[in-house]
Write an enzyme that holds these catalytic residues in place. Structure first.
Site, short mmCIF file in Angstrom:
data_model
loop_
_atom_site.label_atom_id
_atom_site.label_comp_id
_atom_site.label_asym_id
_atom_site.label_seq_id
_atom_site.Cartn_x
_atom_site.Cartn_y
_atom_site.Cartn_z
N GLU A 294 2.12 -0.31 -4.98
CA GLU A 294 1.71 -0.94 -3.72
C GLU A 294 2.96 -1.34 -2.94
O GLU A 294 3.77 -2.15 -3.42
CB GLU A 294 0.89 -2.21 -4.00
CG GLU A 294 -0.40 -1.96 -4.75
CD GLU A 294 -1.62 -1.95 -3.83
OE1 GLU A 294 -1.45 -2.21 -2.61
OE2 GLU A 294 -2.72 -1.68 -4.33
ZN LIG Z 1 -5.03 0.51 -1.17
#
Ligand SMILES: [Zn+2]
Length: 359
Positions: A294
């Site tokens: 992320e």
């Molecule tokens: Zn996502």
């Protein structure tokens, strides 16, 4: 770690012991004559400004041009159409025995993995030094460059299916693609069209390693320093220990690469859940070393560094898989990556959907 090689090894062992050696993956072999790792130099020579949000049409044109210039080294194909009829493009490079699948932008409003993936395809596919050619002989990589082209156009998380009332997703918008990778759901029965395409591409390719690129909100660590990226391996309890450890090794490689090659970076663990529909868990359950990365959504002035982070991780995982160093990493090192801290103050309203554990 590898669902593809494991049954083969068992078969060989039951037939003839010497066959095992013949099928030993080259990753085990000493990379004598292996060229020096050029991935740091490649990260440094990335253009200063990479388009962070190419349109679907621009992405298709770039991929077609790369395929054309590669003279057969890059195969670009659509793995299926989105609900609105846009091709979901994938690029395949190399013919080596270790198989790596990169996925980016399952969530349409998390764009920065896709430009990194495009630059990675360009570098690995068009580079023609001994190092580039050696990498292509060691690995085969399949890159799903933008998994959710409709969500990109609508600038939302979901696919486009406004008539749906999804269990995971948003009525009036569509499905959350990254909740529909459950191994128990066949692609043809998958209500999230683009997730079904990824399931089919995975089943056909059977990768050893899967890395899925997303974006998160803004967070700080315990010392108040901003976190630039977070990552995690499968957390579903039924994932085999060996597959979790393999994913932890991939996580360590990615964390080290981002930390070493991108100034100011600060990588944490991601507090993800254990639902089997999440790609990170689903492809771990199916026997791959499956990792989520992320990138923090830190604003326009940080976008180039974030693209660079994803690109650095892609190259480093490729290098370590190719030279076999990946298998020698102590998986316990992954447990030393610090946890993600609190949201940066005043960002909660900007990211109402990202405050929970949302891969
Ligand atoms: Zn996502």
């Amino acid at each position: 770690m590898n669902s593809r090689l494991r049954p083969l090894s068992l078969l060989c062992a039951s037939v003839a012991v010497f066959s095992v050696a013949a099928f030993a993956p080259p990753a085990q072999a000493e990379p004598a004559g292996a060229p020096a790792d050029r991935s740091a130099a490649e990260v440094r020579s990335l253009p200063r400004t990479v388009d962070p949000r190419p349109s679907n049409e621009e992405l298709a044109e770039e991929l077609a041009e790369i395929a054309d210039r590669s003279r057969g080294r890059v195969e670009v194909r659509s793995i299926g159409d989105s609900n609105q009829g846009r091709p979901v493009w994938a690029a395949r490079i190399g013919d080596g025995p270790v198989r790596i699948q990169y996925i980016s932008q399952q969530h349409g409003n998390e764009p920065l993995g896709a430009p990194a993936a495009l630059e990675y395809v360009r570098t690995l596919g068009l580079g023609n030094s001994f190092w580039h050619r050696w990498l292509r002989s060691r690995v085969t990589v399949d890159v799903i460059v933008r998994a959710n082209p409709d969500g990109h156009v609508h600038d939302w998380r979901y696919n486009y299916d406004p008539d749906a009332d999804p269990e995971y997703g948003q009525a009036g918008q569509g499905y959350d693609i990254n909740r529909y990778h459950d191994p128990a759901v066949a692609p043809d029965d998958n209500p999230a069209t683009e997730a079904g395409h990824i399931q089919r591409a995975y089943a056909e390719f059977r990768p050893d390693i899967v890395v899925d690129y997303h974006m998160q909100g803004r967070y700080i660590d315990d010392e108040g320093r901003e976190i630039t990226a977070s990552l995690l391996w499968p957390t579903h309890p039924d994932v085999a220990d060996s597959d979790v450890e393999a994913a932890q090794q991939v996580s360590v490689v990615a964390e080290r690469a981002i930390t070493r090659l991108v100034p100011g970076s600060n990588v944490s663990l991601y507090p993800g859940g254990d639902y089997q529909g999440i790609a990170r868990n689903a492809y771990g359950l199916r026997g791959s070393a499956s990792v989520l990365i992320e990138l923090s959504d830190m604003g326009a002035e940080h976008e180039q560094a974030q693209i660079r982070s994803a690109y650095a991780a892609m190259l480093a995982v490729t290098q370590s898989a190719a030279d076999g160093s990946l298998r020698r990493i102590d998986p316990d090192r992954a447990e030393q990556i610090p946890p993600r801290g609190e949201p940066l103050p005043d960002t909660e309203r900007a990211h109402p959907l990202r405050l929970d554990s949302l891969d």
